[in-house]
Motif scaffolding. Structure first.
Motif, PDB file in Angstrom:
ATOM      1  N   LYS A   1      -2.896  -4.245 -16.016  1.00 41.33           N
ATOM      2  CA  LYS A   1      -2.936  -3.645 -14.683  1.00 41.33           C
ATOM      3  C   LYS A   1      -3.060  -4.805 -13.695  1.00 41.33           C
ATOM      4  O   LYS A   1      -3.622  -5.843 -14.016  1.00 41.33           O
ATOM      5  CB  LYS A   1      -4.127  -2.707 -14.555  1.00 41.33           C
ATOM      6  CG  LYS A   1      -4.024  -1.471 -15.415  1.00 41.33           C
ATOM      7  CD  LYS A   1      -5.252  -0.600 -15.255  1.00 41.33           C
ATOM      8  CE  LYS A   1      -5.131   0.679 -16.049  1.00 41.33           C
ATOM      9  NZ  LYS A   1      -5.308   0.515 -17.480  1.00 41.33           N
ATOM     10  N   THR A   2      -2.513  -4.628 -12.497  1.00 40.13           N
ATOM     11  CA  THR A   2      -2.636  -5.664 -11.471  1.00 40.13           C
ATOM     12  C   THR A   2      -3.231  -5.061 -10.210  1.00 40.13           C
ATOM     13  O   THR A   2      -3.045  -3.877  -9.935  1.00 40.13           O
ATOM     14  CB  THR A   2      -1.274  -6.305 -11.124  1.00 40.13           C
ATOM     15  OG1 THR A   2      -0.400  -5.294 -10.618  1.00 40.13           O
ATOM     16  CG2 THR A   2      -0.652  -6.973 -12.336  1.00 40.13           C
ATOM     17  N   VAL A   3      -3.941  -5.874  -9.467  1.00 44.02           N
ATOM     18  CA  VAL A   3      -4.533  -5.462  -8.202  1.00 44.02           C
ATOM     19  C   VAL A   3      -3.950  -6.342  -7.106  1.00 44.02           C
ATOM     20  O   VAL A   3      -4.028  -7.573  -7.184  1.00 44.02           O
ATOM     21  CB  VAL A   3      -6.075  -5.603  -8.229  1.00 44.02           C
ATOM     22  CG1 VAL A   3      -6.673  -5.312  -6.864  1.00 44.02           C
ATOM     23  CG2 VAL A   3      -6.672  -4.695  -9.294  1.00 44.02           C
ATOM     24  N   SER A   4      -3.345  -5.701  -6.101  1.00 46.76           N
ATOM     25  CA  SER A   4      -2.831  -6.439  -4.945  1.00 46.76           C
ATOM     26  C   SER A   4      -3.888  -6.455  -3.861  1.00 46.76           C
ATOM     27  O   SER A   4      -4.695  -5.538  -3.742  1.00 46.76           O
ATOM     28  CB  SER A   4      -1.561  -5.774  -4.407  1.00 46.76           C
ATOM     29  OG  SER A   4      -0.526  -5.845  -5.359  1.00 46.76           O
ATOM     30  N   MET A   5      -3.854  -7.517  -3.073  1.00 45.84           N
ATOM     31  CA  MET A   5      -4.782  -7.659  -1.952  1.00 45.84           C
ATOM     32  C   MET A   5      -3.975  -7.583  -0.661  1.00 45.84           C
ATOM     33  O   MET A   5      -2.910  -8.186  -0.561  1.00 45.84           O
ATOM     34  CB  MET A   5      -5.502  -9.008  -2.026  1.00 45.84           C
ATOM     35  CG  MET A   5      -6.251  -9.258  -3.325  1.00 45.84           C
ATOM     36  SD  MET A   5      -7.711  -8.236  -3.495  1.00 45.84           S
ATOM     37  CE  MET A   5      -8.816  -9.040  -2.351  1.00 45.84           C
TER      38      MET A   5
ATOM     39  N   SER B   1       0.813  -1.217   0.000  1.00 47.32           N
ATOM     40  CA  SER B   1       0.000   0.000   0.000  1.00 47.32           C
ATOM     41  C   SER B   1       0.849   1.272   0.000  1.00 47.32           C
ATOM     42  O   SER B   1       0.305   2.371  -0.031  1.00 47.32           O
ATOM     43  CB  SER B   1      -0.956   0.012   1.196  1.00 47.32           C
ATOM     44  OG  SER B   1      -0.226   0.045   2.408  1.00 47.32           O
TER      45      SER B   1
ATOM     46  N   PRO C   1      -8.873  -5.130  -1.754  1.00 45.21           N
ATOM     47  CA  PRO C   1      -8.044  -4.788  -2.910  1.00 45.21           C
ATOM     48  C   PRO C   1      -7.487  -3.374  -2.817  1.00 45.21           C
ATOM     49  O   PRO C   1      -8.135  -2.465  -2.305  1.00 45.21           O
ATOM     50  CB  PRO C   1      -9.021  -4.900  -4.080  1.00 45.21           C
ATOM     51  CG  PRO C   1     -10.357  -4.611  -3.476  1.00 45.21           C
ATOM     52  CD  PRO C   1     -10.298  -5.126  -2.062  1.00 45.21           C
ATOM     53  N   LEU C   2      -6.265  -3.228  -3.303  1.00 42.46           N
ATOM     54  CA  LEU C   2      -5.660  -1.909  -3.439  1.00 42.46           C
ATOM     55  C   LEU C   2      -5.994  -1.359  -4.821  1.00 42.46           C
ATOM     56  O   LEU C   2      -6.549  -2.070  -5.663  1.00 42.46           O
ATOM     57  CB  LEU C   2      -4.139  -2.002  -3.272  1.00 42.46           C
ATOM     58  CG  LEU C   2      -3.649  -2.453  -1.900  1.00 42.46           C
ATOM     59  CD1 LEU C   2      -2.134  -2.633  -1.920  1.00 42.46           C
ATOM     60  CD2 LEU C   2      -4.058  -1.448  -0.827  1.00 42.46           C
ATOM     61  N   GLU C   3      -5.635  -0.125  -5.060  1.00 42.81           N
ATOM     62  CA  GLU C   3      -5.837   0.464  -6.384  1.00 42.81           C
ATOM     63  C   GLU C   3      -4.997  -0.291  -7.414  1.00 42.81           C
ATOM     64  O   GLU C   3      -3.900  -0.761  -7.103  1.00 42.81           O
ATOM     65  CB  GLU C   3      -5.429   1.940  -6.373  1.00 42.81           C
ATOM     66  CG  GLU C   3      -6.356   2.823  -5.575  1.00 42.81           C
ATOM     67  CD  GLU C   3      -7.763   2.851  -6.159  1.00 42.81           C
ATOM     68  OE1 GLU C   3      -7.906   3.018  -7.382  1.00 42.81           O
ATOM     69  OE2 GLU C   3      -8.715   2.692  -5.376  1.00 42.81           O
ATOM     70  N   PRO C   4      -5.479  -0.418  -8.633  1.00 41.96           N
ATOM     71  CA  PRO C   4      -4.704  -1.124  -9.658  1.00 41.96           C
ATOM     72  C   PRO C   4      -3.369  -0.435  -9.949  1.00 41.96           C
ATOM     73  O   PRO C   4      -3.265   0.784  -9.884  1.00 41.96           O
ATOM     74  CB  PRO C   4      -5.603  -1.057 -10.897  1.00 41.96           C
ATOM     75  CG  PRO C   4      -6.974  -0.787 -10.383  1.00 41.96           C
ATOM     76  CD  PRO C   4      -6.783   0.016  -9.126  1.00 41.96           C
ATOM     77  N   VAL C   5      -2.367  -1.243 -10.255  1.00 46.76           N
ATOM     78  CA  VAL C   5      -1.063  -0.745 -10.693  1.00 46.76           C
ATOM     79  C   VAL C   5      -0.996  -0.975 -12.200  1.00 46.76           C
ATOM     80  O   VAL C   5      -1.201  -2.098 -12.677  1.00 46.76           O
ATOM     81  CB  VAL C   5       0.092  -1.499  -9.993  1.00 46.76           C
ATOM     82  CG1 VAL C   5       1.437  -1.111 -10.584  1.00 46.76           C
ATOM     83  CG2 VAL C   5       0.056  -1.239  -8.491  1.00 46.76           C
ATOM     84  N   ASP C   6      -0.738   0.075 -12.940  1.00 47.81           N
ATOM     85  CA  ASP C   6      -0.643   0.002 -14.392  1.00 47.81           C
ATOM     86  C   ASP C   6       0.767  -0.451 -14.752  1.00 47.81           C
ATOM     87  O   ASP C   6       1.710   0.340 -14.751  1.00 47.81           O
ATOM     88  CB  ASP C   6      -0.957   1.370 -15.001  1.00 47.81           C
ATOM     89  CG  ASP C   6      -1.033   1.335 -16.515  1.00 47.81           C
ATOM     90  OD1 ASP C   6      -0.365   0.492 -17.152  1.00 47.81           O
ATOM     91  OD2 ASP C   6      -1.768   2.176 -17.068  1.00 47.81           O
TER      92      ASP C   6
END
Length: 115
Positions: free
Chosen positions: A78-82, A28, A91-96
């Protein structure tokens, strides 16, 4: 060849020339991507050597999925980390990843002379 082991220390990998890197991050952290670039740059250098990594845990599947998507579409997803919250995983905001790749590319091109 740069050989990076982000998994558990292993004598077979060590004998093959892999260097162990113990890395833990706060997913985060809004500065995570910049910190990761700064961490990796002195390790992987200028791209003149091949890099081989041993990812931790189930990450090899994630790596293959990301590379497969890039190969099929021409861009990184894009990826989403939990992260674990009080009421379970959130979920966190997506990383492009494509944008991140592009920012790393620009970093690698610093001090490049164009004729």
């Amino acid at each position: 060849m740069v050989k990076l082991n982000f998994s558990h220390p292993n004598p077979v990998l060590k004998a093959q020339g892999f260097k162990d890197y113990r890395l833990h991050v706060d997913l985060s952290d809004p500065q995570l991507l910049n910190k990761l670039k700064a961490y990796l740059l002195p390790i992987v250098g200028d791209g003149s050597e091949d890099v081989v990594i041993v990812p931790p845990g189930l990450a090899p599947l994630s790596v293959l999925v990301v590379v497969g998507i890039h190969g099929l579409t021409g861009y990184f997803p894009k990826t989403v980390s939990m992260i674990k919250g009080e009421d379970g995983f959130i979920p966190l905001e997506p990383v492009d990843l494509q944008e991140y790749r592009n920012s790393c590319c620009r970093l690698a091109l610093e001090n490049l002379e164009l004729l």
